[in-house]
Design a protein around this motif. Structure first.
Motif, PDB file in Angstrom:
ATOM      1  N   ASP A 109       0.861  -1.183   0.000  1.00 33.81           N
ATOM      2  CA  ASP A 109       0.000   0.000   0.000  1.00 33.81           C
ATOM      3  C   ASP A 109       0.900   1.236   0.000  1.00 33.81           C
ATOM      4  OD1 ASP A 109      -1.696   2.107   0.427  1.00 33.81           O
ATOM      5  OD2 ASP A 109      -2.721   1.228   2.150  1.00 33.81           O
ATOM      6  N   PRO A 110       1.148   1.825  -1.187  1.00 33.52           N
ATOM      7  CA  PRO A 110       2.057   2.978  -1.263  1.00 33.52           C
ATOM      8  C   PRO A 110       1.621   4.148  -0.382  1.00 33.52           C
ATOM      9  CG  PRO A 110       1.634   2.100  -3.454  1.00 33.52           C
ATOM     10  CD  PRO A 110       0.676   1.416  -2.525  1.00 33.52           C
ATOM     11  N   GLN A 111       0.315   4.337  -0.228  1.00 35.45           N
ATOM     12  CA  GLN A 111      -0.153   5.435   0.616  1.00 35.45           C
ATOM     13  C   GLN A 111       0.233   5.203   2.074  1.00 35.45           C
ATOM     14  OE1 GLN A 111      -4.395   5.832  -0.257  1.00 35.45           O
ATOM     15  NE2 GLN A 111      -3.957   7.627  -1.521  1.00 35.45           N
ATOM     16  N   ALA A 112       0.108   3.975   2.534  1.00 32.58           N
ATOM     17  CA  ALA A 112       0.501   3.641   3.905  1.00 32.58           C
ATOM     18  C   ALA A 112       2.000   3.838   4.087  1.00 32.58           C
ATOM     19  CB  ALA A 112       0.109   2.200   4.232  1.00 32.58           C
ATOM     20  N   TRP A 113       2.784   3.434   3.088  1.00 33.10           N
ATOM     21  CA  TRP A 113       4.244   3.600   3.152  1.00 33.10           C
ATOM     22  C   TRP A 113       4.624   5.073   3.222  1.00 33.10           C
ATOM     23  CZ3 TRP A 113       7.733   5.738  -0.453  1.00 33.10           C
ATOM     24  CH2 TRP A 113       9.093   5.467  -0.213  1.00 33.10           C
ATOM     25  N   GLN A 114       3.982   5.894   2.380  1.00 29.04           N
ATOM     26  CA  GLN A 114       4.283   7.327   2.382  1.00 29.04           C
ATOM     27  C   GLN A 114       3.866   7.984   3.700  1.00 29.04           C
ATOM     28  OE1 GLN A 114       3.749   9.344  -1.727  1.00 29.04           O
ATOM     29  NE2 GLN A 114       2.476   7.503  -1.840  1.00 29.04           N
ATOM     30  N   LYS A 115       2.773   7.512   4.258  1.00 23.55           N
ATOM     31  CA  LYS A 115       2.318   8.045   5.540  1.00 23.55           C
ATOM     32  C   LYS A 115       3.300   7.684   6.653  1.00 23.55           C
ATOM     33  CE  LYS A 115      -1.702   8.201   8.634  1.00 23.55           C
ATOM     34  NZ  LYS A 115      -3.081   7.688   8.884  1.00 23.55           N
ATOM     35  N   THR A 116       3.799   6.461   6.625  1.00 22.61           N
ATOM     36  CA  THR A 116       4.771   6.026   7.623  1.00 22.61           C
ATOM     37  C   THR A 116       6.033   6.889   7.580  1.00 22.61           C
ATOM     38  OG1 THR A 116       3.980   3.751   7.541  1.00 22.61           O
ATOM     39  CG2 THR A 116       6.195   4.085   8.394  1.00 22.61           C
ATOM     40  N   LEU A 117       6.456   7.252   6.375  1.00 18.52           N
ATOM     41  CA  LEU A 117       7.655   8.066   6.213  1.00 18.52           C
ATOM     42  C   LEU A 117       7.387   9.559   6.357  1.00 18.52           C
ATOM     43  CD1 LEU A 117       8.921   5.415   5.197  1.00 18.52           C
ATOM     44  CD2 LEU A 117      10.147   6.761   3.494  1.00 18.52           C
ATOM     45  N   SER A 118       6.116   9.928   6.569  1.00 16.05           N
ATOM     46  CA  SER A 118       5.736  11.350   6.646  1.00 16.05           C
ATOM     47  C   SER A 118       6.183  12.107   5.397  1.00 16.05           C
ATOM     48  CB  SER A 118       6.343  11.999   7.903  1.00 16.05           C
ATOM     49  OG  SER A 118       5.894  11.366   9.078  1.00 16.05           O
ATOM     50  N   CYS A 119       5.927  11.507   4.241  1.00 20.05           N
ATOM     51  CA  CYS A 119       6.288  12.161   2.980  1.00 20.05           C
ATOM     52  C   CYS A 119       5.500  13.458   2.825  1.00 20.05           C
ATOM     53  CB  CYS A 119       5.992  11.240   1.801  1.00 20.05           C
ATOM     54  SG  CYS A 119       7.051   9.776   1.710  1.00 20.05           S
ATOM     55  N   PRO A 120       6.139  14.512   2.305  1.00 19.54           N
ATOM     56  CA  PRO A 120       5.429  15.774   2.091  1.00 19.54           C
ATOM     57  C   PRO A 120       4.252  15.591   1.139  1.00 19.54           C
ATOM     58  CG  PRO A 120       7.796  16.055   1.803  1.00 19.54           C
ATOM     59  CD  PRO A 120       7.545  14.587   1.887  1.00 19.54           C
ATOM     60  N   ILE A 121       3.194  16.323   1.397  1.00 12.60           N
ATOM     61  CA  ILE A 121       2.034  16.262   0.507  1.00 12.60           C
ATOM     62  C   ILE A 121       2.351  16.901  -0.835  1.00 12.60           C
ATOM     63  CG2 ILE A 121      -0.354  17.043   0.205  1.00 12.60           C
ATOM     64  CD1 ILE A 121      -0.655  16.917   3.251  1.00 12.60           C
ATOM     65  N   LYS A 122       3.156  17.969  -0.790  1.00 14.77           N
ATOM     66  CA  LYS A 122       3.501  18.690  -2.020  1.00 14.77           C
ATOM     67  C   LYS A 122       5.007  18.764  -2.186  1.00 14.77           C
ATOM     68  CE  LYS A 122      -0.627  21.662  -2.009  1.00 14.77           C
ATOM     69  NZ  LYS A 122      -1.109  23.061  -1.985  1.00 14.77           N
ATOM     70  N   GLU A 123       5.472  18.626  -3.403  1.00 16.38           N
ATOM     71  CA  GLU A 123       6.863  18.850  -3.781  1.00 16.38           C
ATOM     72  C   GLU A 123       6.843  19.830  -4.957  1.00 16.38           C
ATOM     73  OE1 GLU A 123       9.624  18.162  -2.504  1.00 16.38           O
ATOM     74  OE2 GLU A 123       9.520  16.300  -1.343  1.00 16.38           O
ATOM     75  N   PRO A 124       7.110  21.096  -4.700  1.00 16.79           N
ATOM     76  CA  PRO A 124       6.968  22.120  -5.757  1.00 16.79           C
ATOM     77  C   PRO A 124       7.785  21.826  -7.006  1.00 16.79           C
ATOM     78  CG  PRO A 124       7.264  23.152  -3.606  1.00 16.79           C
ATOM     79  CD  PRO A 124       7.482  21.693  -3.405  1.00 16.79           C
ATOM     80  N   GLN A 125       8.981  21.286  -6.854  1.00 20.19           N
ATOM     81  CA  GLN A 125       9.807  21.023  -8.034  1.00 20.19           C
ATOM     82  C   GLN A 125       9.187  19.938  -8.901  1.00 20.19           C
ATOM     83  OE1 GLN A 125      12.813  22.776  -8.899  1.00 20.19           O
ATOM     84  NE2 GLN A 125      12.187  21.798 -10.803  1.00 20.19           N
ATOM     85  N   ILE A 126       8.615  18.920  -8.290  1.00 19.65           N
ATOM     86  CA  ILE A 126       7.964  17.847  -9.057  1.00 19.65           C
ATOM     87  C   ILE A 126       6.758  18.403  -9.809  1.00 19.65           C
ATOM     88  CG2 ILE A 126       6.721  15.654  -8.888  1.00 19.65           C
ATOM     89  CD1 ILE A 126       8.504  14.910  -6.555  1.00 19.65           C
ATOM     90  N   ALA A 127       5.963  19.225  -9.135  1.00 16.14           N
ATOM     91  CA  ALA A 127       4.798  19.831  -9.795  1.00 16.14           C
ATOM     92  C   ALA A 127       5.232  20.672 -10.982  1.00 16.14           C
ATOM     93  CB  ALA A 127       4.023  20.682  -8.790  1.00 16.14           C
ATOM     94  N   LYS A 128       6.295  21.429 -10.826  1.00 10.88           N
ATOM     95  CA  LYS A 128       6.801  22.280 -11.907  1.00 10.88           C
ATOM     96  C   LYS A 128       7.312  21.431 -13.069  1.00 10.88           C
ATOM     97  CE  LYS A 128      10.347  25.828 -12.754  1.00 10.88           C
ATOM     98  NZ  LYS A 128      11.219  25.030 -13.666  1.00 10.88           N
ATOM     99  N   ASP A 129       8.062  20.374 -12.748  1.00 12.95           N
ATOM    100  CA  ASP A 129       8.645  19.539 -13.799  1.00 12.95           C
ATOM    101  C   ASP A 129       7.582  18.851 -14.639  1.00 12.95           C
ATOM    102  OD1 ASP A 129      11.158  20.238 -12.943  1.00 12.95           O
ATOM    103  OD2 ASP A 129      11.561  18.359 -11.895  1.00 12.95           O
ATOM    104  N   PHE A 130       6.505  18.382 -13.997  1.00 15.01           N
ATOM    105  CA  PHE A 130       5.487  17.627 -14.736  1.00 15.01           C
ATOM    106  C   PHE A 130       4.434  18.514 -15.382  1.00 15.01           C
ATOM    107  CE2 PHE A 130       7.167  13.995 -12.385  1.00 15.01           C
ATOM    108  CZ  PHE A 130       7.111  13.004 -13.351  1.00 15.01           C
TER     109      PHE A 130
END
Length: 470
Positions: A109-130
């Motif tokens: 469950d990637p969402q559970a994994w990201q939650k466990t790691l406290s991944c940021p909700i937003k990454e401005p550079q990724i949004a800009k690149d895509f």
């Protein structure tokens, strides 16, 4: 000890899990009495765990790392002791199972994994690149990339991720650095179920895609380690940051964690000069050395190796190599581009010196999180204001110290090991979501196998599901 209160952050290397830091007053006596014990929660589970000495960050915090050589089912107990007394809300319990780095046991469950790691909700550079790529045409990539970038001098690797396995083929002569992209992709795949996708990574220094969005044909999403203002590449953390994170417990000295425990004397005891050492990879670096010769009271700059401008060695001289930790004996650090962005920049930001950063068209994945005059002092690309900025720093010591500290704290947050894993996953996820057709294992691709670590025991308790069940 009132100073020993607050949350604990401990890094589980090399997996990249970050859970906090320990607040503790610094000093020799404290270092002697302060210790951290990491052991299995169950006395029935005997595991090998390496816990090196704490890294004293000289600001009242210590950085702890540990490496597991076996997995535990029950969990881990982490004890923070000052003398023989528990401090900082110790002990801490990490409920199991807890897997070691080479245990191939991905969270499905990637969402559970990201939650466990406290991944940021937003990454401005990724949004800009895509933003330039609302959809990704795999057929266009297959037709164009080998022809445009895959000649003999190329540094392109074509990857397919399918059912959490990594496949690749190299395009071009200069693809040895694929060991870094291989290793981080394999490490990710051991931790979380990756999306199926097919992409090209540029292993060279320079970003490649310079087409504009309104051109015909339009740009294609090449993935690179360095971006520039006139390119459209999608940026990942550099091979240097990636390697540093993966190597953090394998004896490398200049990794992003150990640098934080080796930042030289306290601010007041640092030499009040700007400092630089590096190769002759850009002409402005030669100008910097000339400025240093003319203004030795403000600047100590030297070239340690000549390759591009060998004729200048007799005029400017060759400086002796100096250990990176010794850079931080100086109050101010000059960060200048090499062939592209200077990959030493994250290390300089993690020190406790003030960084004087050259204006640059190049950038790394974390630059958007930093602001001039808040986290570093900007200098013009032609260095015309460098001496003025050094003088300003000397005359405004408290403000310079505050900028250095704010930059250091922000870099610590942006460059934590778990943030790198989060960033990689988010790029792969965004890319997969935009693919217009299914990825395939192409002719000439080979499986990149997971490392066979016979010395570590891996007992994965997660149920393995097929892709169809997800």
């Amino acid at each position: 000890m009132n100073a020993l209160q607050g949350p604990l952050h401990i890094y589980r290397a090399v997996a990249g899990a970050a859970n906090g830091w320990t607040r503790v007053s610094s000093g020799r006596r404290c270092q002697t009495l302060f210790k951290v014990l990491v052991k299995s929660l169950s006395p029935k589970e005997l595991v090998r765990i390496h816990v090196p000495k704490p890294l004293d960050r000289n600001d009242g915090t210590f950085l702890m790392r540990y490496r597991m050589y076996e997995s535990v089912n029950e969990g881990l107990k982490i004890e923070v002791l000052y003398g023989d007394k528990h401090v900082a809300q110790s002990p801490y319990i990490l409920k199991g199972p807890v897997y070691h780095e080479y245990c191939d046991c991905p969270e499905e469950d990637p969402q559970a994994w990201q939650k466990t790691l406290s991944c940021p909700i937003k990454e401005p550079q990724i949004a800009k690149d895509f933003a330039s790529f609302p959809s990704i045409n795999l057929q266009q990539m297959l037709n164009e990339v080998p022809e445009r970038f895959g000649d003999e001098r190329g540094a392109i690797v074509h990857y397919t991720v399918l059912n959490n396995h990594i496949y690749r083929r190299s395009l071009g002569k200069y693809t040895d650095f694929k060991m870094f992209s291989d290793e981080i992709l394999l490490s990710l795949a051991r931790k979380v179920l990756l999306p199926d996708l097919e992409f090209y990574i540029n292993l060279g220094d320079w970003p490649l895609e310079h087409r504009k969005v309104n051109e015909t044909p339009g740009p294609i999403p090449i993935i690179s380690w360095c971006g520039s203002l006139d390119s459209r590449d999608i940026i990942l953390p550099t091979y240097d940051i990636t390697h540093s994170t993966l190597e953090a417990m394998r004896g490398v000295t200049n990794d992003l964690l150990s640098i934080q425990g080796n930042t030289g004397p306290s601010w007041i005891n640092k030499t009040e000069k700007a400092f630089f050492r590096g190769r002759d990879s850009r002409e402005e670096r030669l100008q910097l050395v000339q400025l240093s010769k003319e203004n030795p009271e403000l600047l100590d700059a030297g070239i340690t190796g000549y390759f591009f401008f060998q004729e200048k060695e007799k005029e400017l001289g060759k400086a002796k190599l100096i250990g990176f930790f010794d850079f931080f004996k100086y109050k101010y650090q000059v960060n200048m581009d090499g062939t592209v962005a200077a990959y030493r920049y994250p290390y300089l930001m993690l020190g406790d010196s003030l960084v004087l950063k050259q204006d640059s068209p190049y950038y790394e994945h974390f630059y958007m999180g930093l602001e001039p005059w808040k986290h570093y002092v900007p200098i013009k690309r032609n260095l015309s204001d460098l001496l003025e900025k050094i003088k300003w720093a000397k005359e405004n010591d408290e403000e310079a110290k505050k900028i250095a500290k704010d930059g250091q704290l922000t870099a610590r947050d942006l460059l934590q090991p778990h943030r790198l894993y989060c960033y990689y996953y988010r790029v792969l996820q965004k890319y997969a979501q935009r693919q217009s057709s299914k990825p395939e294992i192409r002719d000439g691709m080979e499986l990149v196998p997971q490392p066979n670590d016979d010395t570590s025991i891996c007992q994965c308790s997660r149920k393995k599901s097929s892709r169809e069940e997800l």
